[in-house]
Design a protein around this motif. Sequence first.
Motif, PDB file in Angstrom:
ATOM      1  N   TYR A  27       1.091  -1.240  -0.050  1.00  0.00           N
ATOM      2  CA  TYR A  27       0.077   0.104   0.036  1.00  0.00           C
ATOM      3  C   TYR A  27       0.737   1.460   0.039  1.00  0.00           C
ATOM      4  CZ  TYR A  27      -3.705   3.223   1.888  1.00  0.00           C
ATOM      5  OH  TYR A  27      -4.298   4.472   1.893  1.00  0.00           O
ATOM      6  N   ARG A  48      -6.396  -2.390   4.924  1.00  0.00           N
ATOM      7  CA  ARG A  48      -6.800  -1.421   3.855  1.00  0.00           C
ATOM      8  C   ARG A  48      -8.244  -1.062   3.590  1.00  0.00           C
ATOM      9  NH1 ARG A  48      -4.373  -5.745   1.267  1.00  0.00           N
ATOM     10  NH2 ARG A  48      -6.428  -6.093   0.209  1.00  0.00           N
ATOM     11  N   ASP A  52      -9.152   2.764   4.179  1.00  0.00           N
ATOM     12  CA  ASP A  52      -9.983   3.562   2.739  1.00  0.00           C
ATOM     13  C   ASP A  52     -11.329   3.731   2.876  1.00  0.00           C
ATOM     14  OD1 ASP A  52      -7.357   3.565   1.356  1.00  0.00           O
ATOM     15  OD2 ASP A  52      -7.687   1.498   0.423  1.00  0.00           O
TER      16      ASP A  52
END
Length: 193
Positions: A27, A48, A52
């Motif tokens: 990432y 993640r 996000d």
Amino acid sequence: MKSEEVIRQRSGGTCELCGGTDALLVYAVPPQDSADAGNSVLLCGKCRAQIDKKEELDPGHWRVLSDTMWSEVPGVQVLAWRMLNRLRNESWAADLLDMLYLDEERLAWAKATGDHENDGSVELHRDANGNQLFDGDSVVLVKSLDVKGSTLTAKLGTVVRNIRLVPDNTEQIEGRVEGQQIVILTKYVRRQG
């Protein structure tokens, strides 16, 4: 050695934030001009998704930051700072945030996205019953809808398969009804299954 290999070796094959091993991917911590081993980290799917804002923030998952925030890796420090800020209403996160020191350059990087100004709430696509919707779901219309610019009426109970979420509007999805691609408000659908 490529930066991805360096990152995987550095992390020992685990998520650099939580230590998880599921769905690991490199990432690149935004914003940045070019990805390298210092500003990229290896993250699991759960980290993640929450970073996000594609999944509800789970404070229990982030308690591990008390250990990982001390990492020497700049990208890990920046992500730890951002997540602790999003969780700052939790007393343990506020305490950790008070202990975490970032030099001026890293602090500017951490603040650059503005993510630290947000609370832990996440805007997700939800149906009429409050269930989270995902790309590819099937939904049922809970109201008959007249389709603008068309003579088509999408009837109550119509099943819309393989929907797509409208990325910049959590109140809209796209789907096919009678062969025509239409935009549907999420408040008029119920997730099937």
